[in-house]
Design an enzyme around this catalytic site. Sequence first.
Site, PDB file in Angstrom:
ATOM      1  N   LYS A 182       0.917  -1.204  -0.061  1.00 55.20           N
ATOM      2  CA  LYS A 182      -0.041  -0.159  -0.126  1.00 55.20           C
ATOM      3  C   LYS A 182       0.962   1.234  -0.096  1.00 55.20           C
ATOM      4  CE  LYS A 182      -1.575   1.950   3.878  1.00 55.20           C
ATOM      5  NZ  LYS A 182      -1.478   3.293   4.211  1.00 55.20           N
ATOM      6  N   ASN A 183       1.850   1.257   1.064  1.00 56.05           N
ATOM      7  CA  ASN A 183       2.275   2.596   1.012  1.00 56.05           C
ATOM      8  C   ASN A 183       3.461   2.736  -0.201  1.00 56.05           C
ATOM      9  OD1 ASN A 183       1.475   3.066   3.526  1.00 56.05           O
ATOM     10  ND2 ASN A 183       2.900   2.476   4.781  1.00 56.05           N
ATOM     11  N   CYS A 242      -5.148  13.035  12.383  1.00 59.80           N
ATOM     12  CA  CYS A 242      -6.064  11.755  12.082  1.00 59.80           C
ATOM     13  C   CYS A 242      -5.914  10.578  12.951  1.00 59.80           C
ATOM     14  CB  CYS A 242      -5.030  11.116  10.659  1.00 59.80           C
ATOM     15  SG  CYS A 242      -3.513  10.304  11.276  1.00 59.80           S
ATOM     16  N   ARG A 259      -0.735  14.973  12.658  1.00 54.75           N
ATOM     17  CA  ARG A 259       0.219  14.566  11.739  1.00 54.75           C
ATOM     18  C   ARG A 259       0.989  15.644  11.001  1.00 54.75           C
ATOM     19  NH1 ARG A 259      -0.955   8.978   9.708  1.00 54.75           N
ATOM     20  NH2 ARG A 259       0.677   8.446   8.732  1.00 54.75           N
ATOM     21  N   ASP A 277       3.994   0.202  11.958  1.00 55.83           N
ATOM     22  CA  ASP A 277       2.887  -0.361  11.521  1.00 55.83           C
ATOM     23  C   ASP A 277       2.505  -1.940  11.842  1.00 55.83           C
ATOM     24  OD1 ASP A 277       2.398   2.094  10.216  1.00 55.83           O
ATOM     25  OD2 ASP A 277       3.006   1.474   8.224  1.00 55.83           O
ATOM     26  N   ARG A 306      -8.743  -0.095   3.941  1.00 52.30           N
ATOM     27  CA  ARG A 306      -7.606   0.687   3.313  1.00 52.30           C
ATOM     28  C   ARG A 306      -6.375   0.250   3.154  1.00 52.30           C
ATOM     29  NH1 ARG A 306      -6.339   4.987   7.422  1.00 52.30           N
ATOM     30  NH2 ARG A 306      -4.530   4.981   6.054  1.00 52.30           N
TER      31      ARG A 306
HETATM   32  C1  UD1 Z   1       4.293   6.455   6.694  1.00 53.21           C
HETATM   33  C2  UD1 Z   1       3.612   5.460   6.542  1.00 53.21           C
HETATM   34  C3  UD1 Z   1       2.757   5.048   7.761  1.00 53.21           C
HETATM   35  C4  UD1 Z   1       3.969   4.552   8.530  1.00 53.21           C
HETATM   36  C5  UD1 Z   1       5.032   5.794   8.914  1.00 53.21           C
HETATM   37  C6  UD1 Z   1       6.096   5.460   9.772  1.00 53.21           C
HETATM   38  C7  UD1 Z   1       2.820   6.035   4.179  1.00 53.21           C
HETATM   39  C8  UD1 Z   1       1.432   6.248   3.336  1.00 53.21           C
HETATM   40  N1  UD1 Z   1       2.382   6.151   5.495  1.00 53.21           N
HETATM   41  O1  UD1 Z   1       3.724   7.786   7.326  1.00 53.21           O
HETATM   42  O2  UD1 Z   1       2.427   3.952   7.420  1.00 53.21           O
HETATM   43  O3  UD1 Z   1       3.560   4.323  10.070  1.00 53.21           O
HETATM   44  O4  UD1 Z   1       5.819   6.342   7.554  1.00 53.21           O
HETATM   45  O5  UD1 Z   1       6.751   4.507   9.232  1.00 53.21           O
HETATM   46  O6  UD1 Z   1       3.559   5.670   3.708  1.00 53.21           O
HETATM   47  N2  UD1 Z   1       6.761  14.066  11.812  1.00 53.21           N
HETATM   48  C9  UD1 Z   1       7.043  15.358  11.895  1.00 53.21           C
HETATM   49  N3  UD1 Z   1       7.007  16.420  11.003  1.00 53.21           N
HETATM   50  C10 UD1 Z   1       6.725  16.261   9.509  1.00 53.21           C
HETATM   51  C11 UD1 Z   1       6.793  14.680   9.279  1.00 53.21           C
HETATM   52  C12 UD1 Z   1       6.509  13.599  10.325  1.00 53.21           C
HETATM   53  O7  UD1 Z   1       7.001  15.752  13.066  1.00 53.21           O
HETATM   54  O8  UD1 Z   1       6.883  17.004   8.854  1.00 53.21           O
HETATM   55  C13 UD1 Z   1       6.509  12.945  12.618  1.00 53.21           C
HETATM   56  C14 UD1 Z   1       5.206  12.452  12.706  1.00 53.21           C
HETATM   57  O9  UD1 Z   1       4.416  13.106  13.362  1.00 53.21           O
HETATM   58  C15 UD1 Z   1       5.818  11.026  13.401  1.00 53.21           C
HETATM   59  C16 UD1 Z   1       7.230  10.848  12.578  1.00 53.21           C
HETATM   60  O10 UD1 Z   1       7.677  12.228  12.108  1.00 53.21           O
HETATM   61  O11 UD1 Z   1       5.811  11.078  14.599  1.00 53.21           O
HETATM   62  C17 UD1 Z   1       7.149   9.635  11.519  1.00 53.21           C
HETATM   63  O12 UD1 Z   1       6.115  10.149  10.386  1.00 53.21           O
HETATM   64  P1  UD1 Z   1       6.539   9.896   8.919  1.00 53.21           P
HETATM   65  O13 UD1 Z   1       7.883   8.925   8.788  1.00 53.21           O
HETATM   66  O14 UD1 Z   1       6.477  10.929   8.078  1.00 53.21           O
HETATM   67  O15 UD1 Z   1       5.454   9.010   8.420  1.00 53.21           O
HETATM   68  P2  UD1 Z   1       4.319   9.091   7.561  1.00 53.21           P
HETATM   69  O16 UD1 Z   1       5.099   9.591   6.245  1.00 53.21           O
HETATM   70  O17 UD1 Z   1       3.298  10.112   8.025  1.00 53.21           O
END
Ligand code: UD1
Length: 419
Positions: free
Chosen positions: A22-23, A116, A121, A306, A398
């Site tokens: 999915k991701n 979310c 997020r 995950d 999803r």
């Molecule tokens: C992606 C995956 C999700 C997985 C996650 C961590 C997809 C669609 N989703 O989510 O399934 O659980 O990686 O492996 O690929 N953060 C910030 N600021 C930012 C961005 C992130 O503070 O600008 C924090 C987030 O709140 C979280 C952490 O960084 O605590 C990790 O987030 P991130 O690696 O960005 O996860 P996603 O890309 O949202």
Amino acid sequence: MQKLVIRGEKRLYGEIAVQGAKNSALALLAGCTLCSGEVRLTNCPALSDVFAACRILNRLGCKSRYSEHTAYVNAGSISECAVPEDMMREMRSSIVFLGAILGRKGQCELSFPGGCELGPRPIDMHLSALEQMGARITEEYGVLCCECPYGLHGAKISLGFPSVGATENIMLAAALAKGETVIYNAAREPEITDLGNFLNCCGARISGQGTSTVVISGVEKLHGCEYEVMPDRIAAATYMAAAAITGGELDLKNARAQELEAVIPVFEQMGCAVFTYDERIYINCKRPLKAVRTIRTMPYPGFPTDAQAVVMAALTKAKGTSVVVENIFCSRYRHVDELVRMGANIKAEGKVAVIEGVKRLYGARVRACDLRGGAALVLAGLGAQGETEVEKVCYIDRGYENIEKYLREAGADITRMTG
Ligand code: UD1
């Protein structure tokens, strides 16, 4: 409203072909926005999030259709650069379209993804990186307006945390930017490698994907290609946990052991035998499950957040005390209360959950609160005595293609009901 009805305590046995990731598929679909020719993504899982991404592509003026695990996307005629709020809400990870649309059109407008199921997020790292590449970003009433009047240019970007989404957004934005972009402390998840490989297949010049330094040399144009989406490592971990909680035996096809190096040892500690060969993982869980050493979720190659909920489901029946520390998301224990309703003994506070294994789980009516937490409830139902009803299946859909079909083929008593 659909629910899954499970009559538990049936040993799973047989082969399951693991779906495409999915991701990865979502990032690749966003990446199609950058290409002038037709992209054919094979092994693309039939998931509500994938269909939502296709709807966004169509809204942007691309031609996309989905048939038999293949997504066909032609972004030659992309005309729009705004994603409406209802589409953003439908799929939070649509933020990955930001870098792609900006890269192709030089401007982008989308609503702020906000909070979310996993808590807030934030996207500060995404935005700061794009600003370093020349984007001007303003936010008004929850709508992000991004433009780059002089085009995007390469930049040296250090991420404070190896965010998956931020790394993807930067790679997408940089693929057509002027000059070279370097991402330091990039996320190393296999889905990042898949995105880099896909973009290279379309004519991009990216190296270092899968390591903490990714280098993207911008090119003029990307063309179409045919690309196979990688297998879903989290779905594989979920089916391993399903085998564990039912004392079963599964042979998982399309499962890459090297991408589950932090997960497989946890099942071995539980007492399961795991054999890996080619792109297969065989797991045999005939012995009673045992508690494991502390699991700490970490960025890849650490234990994936995950997989936390599904592994926890199996641990509810593992003899002894297991501890889980969730380091990635602040609100990722919403499945705990529901597991407790089924007889699990779990105490969660802040980042830490302590699981005392119980002899039996009991069927109950429970509600999925998020994707992986929902899958954990299905697994608990498979391991529970009596009947479990899991409501809010839309969360599970999803990320899991036809979860009940795969589990039923492996011997589970599980049915989808409407109403
Ligand atoms: C992606 C995956 C999700 C997985 C996650 C961590 C997809 C669609 N989703 O989510 O399934 O659980 O990686 O492996 O690929 N953060 C910030 N600021 C930012 C961005 C992130 O503070 O600008 C924090 C987030 O709140 C979280 C952490 O960084 O605590 C990790 O987030 P991130 O690696 O960005 O996860 P996603 O890309 O949202």
